[in-house]
Design an enzyme around this catalytic site. Structure first.
Site, PDB file in Angstrom:
ATOM      1  N   ARG A  35       1.733 -96.928 -40.811  1.00  0.00           N
ATOM      2  CA  ARG A  35       0.363 -97.191 -41.242  1.00  0.00           C
ATOM      3  C   ARG A  35       0.316 -97.992 -42.558  1.00  0.00           C
ATOM      4  NH1 ARG A  35      -5.013 -95.073 -40.529  1.00  0.00           N
ATOM      5  NH2 ARG A  35      -6.027 -94.670 -42.505  1.00  0.00           N
ATOM      6  N   ILE A  61     -10.038 -99.389 -42.307  1.00  0.00           N
ATOM      7  CA  ILE A  61      -9.105 -98.839 -41.312  1.00  0.00           C
ATOM      8  C   ILE A  61      -9.542 -97.387 -41.136  1.00  0.00           C
ATOM      9  CG2 ILE A  61      -7.398 -98.408 -43.163  1.00  0.00           C
ATOM     10  CD1 ILE A  61      -5.155 -98.576 -41.163  1.00  0.00           C
ATOM     11  N   SER A  62      -9.680 -96.928 -39.883  1.00  0.00           N
ATOM     12  CA  SER A  62     -10.203 -95.581 -39.634  1.00  0.00           C
ATOM     13  C   SER A  62      -9.251 -94.503 -40.158  1.00  0.00           C
ATOM     14  CB  SER A  62     -10.404 -95.372 -38.131  1.00  0.00           C
ATOM     15  OG  SER A  62     -11.206 -96.389 -37.588  1.00  0.00           O
ATOM     16  N   GLN A  63      -9.840 -93.329 -40.407  1.00  0.00           N
ATOM     17  CA  GLN A  63      -9.074 -92.142 -40.815  1.00  0.00           C
ATOM     18  C   GLN A  63      -8.030 -91.824 -39.717  1.00  0.00           C
ATOM     19  OE1 GLN A  63     -11.713 -88.835 -40.662  1.00  0.00           O
ATOM     20  NE2 GLN A  63     -10.343 -87.433 -41.748  1.00  0.00           N
TER      21      GLN A  63
END
Ligand code: SAH
Length: 218
Positions: A35, A61-63
């Site tokens: 990530r 950027i999503s959790q």
């Protein structure tokens, strides 16, 4: 290297498995995808935290947990044909590619299309195909799909998207009356004309901007 592996193990244990995600392929993929290569360099040290992070151009950027929840709900399998709408950093696309899916992404902003392409190549996912365009219209050239992930919130369900599902196919999309608060829904195509819908919880995504989404006010 060793430190990022430990960070990822910790992320999967504390943020994902402990919150009830049990799909082994999702957990394995989230353990593997770096990530830290999908966030801007100045945010690298925050890459494994339990929250979305800015990726520029007002987008995020999503959790990690939300990516895992969506992947599990989509029932991604090796060789699934997946459409990823709102590719952003490319992280969710990488997780699905790591699970063995053939992923096609659509991103509205050309700078982020480039960002995603660079990140995906550097992280080792060169087979993900990214196109610039309005994802509310899906990607008819490659339809139908086993799964469609929409990573931006829509005021209503874009009918074009559900019609690009195979019979048995799943669409996961945040839908809500406000630009910044939504319910995450899973739509399953039961037959040519029948669709079922389930709510997966409340979420906060950036707005889906396009012909079948919100108007562009920027
Ligand atoms: N899946 C991404 C999340 C990115 S945030 C990740 O893992 O990083 C949502 C993205 O949706 C933003 O990049 C935004 O530019 C994009 N977006 C918004 N409306 C869109 C549309 N109509 N079509 C394609 N992308 C869109």
């Amino acid at each position: 290297m060793r430190e990022t592996n430990l960070n990822r193990e910790d992320m999967v244990d504390r943020q994902i498995r402990s919150r009830g995600i049990s799909d082994a392929a999702v957990l394995a993929a989230m353990l593997k995808v770096p990530r830290d290569l999908f966030v801007p360099i100045e945010s690298r040290h925050h890459a494994y935290e339990d929250r979305p992070l800015p990726i520029g151009f007002g987008q995020t950027i999503s959790q990690p947990y939300v990516v895992a929840l969506m992947c599990e709900a989509l029932k991604i399998e090796a060789r699934s044909r997946v459409l990823d709408i709102g590719t952003g950093s490319g992280y969710a696309a990488a997780v699905m590619a790591e699970m063995g899916a053939k992923v096609i992404g659509v991103e509205r902003k050309s700078e982020l299309e480039e960002f995603a392409k660079t990140n995906l190549i550097r992280a080792g996912y060169p087979t993900v195909e990214i196109h610039r365009g309005d994802g509310t219209l899906g990607y008819p050239q490659a339809a139908p799909f086993d799964a469609i992930m929409v990573a931006a919130g829509s005021p209503a369900l874009p009918s074009t998207l559900k019609n690009q599902l195979m019979i048995g196919g799943r669409l996961v999309i945040p839908i809500g009356p406000s630009r910044h608060h939504q319910h995450l829904l899973r739509i399953t195509r039961q037959s040519e004309t029948d669709f079922s819908s389930e709510t997966l919880g409340d979420v906060t995504f950036v707005p889906l901007i396009g012909e079948e989404g919100w108007n562009d006010t920027s």
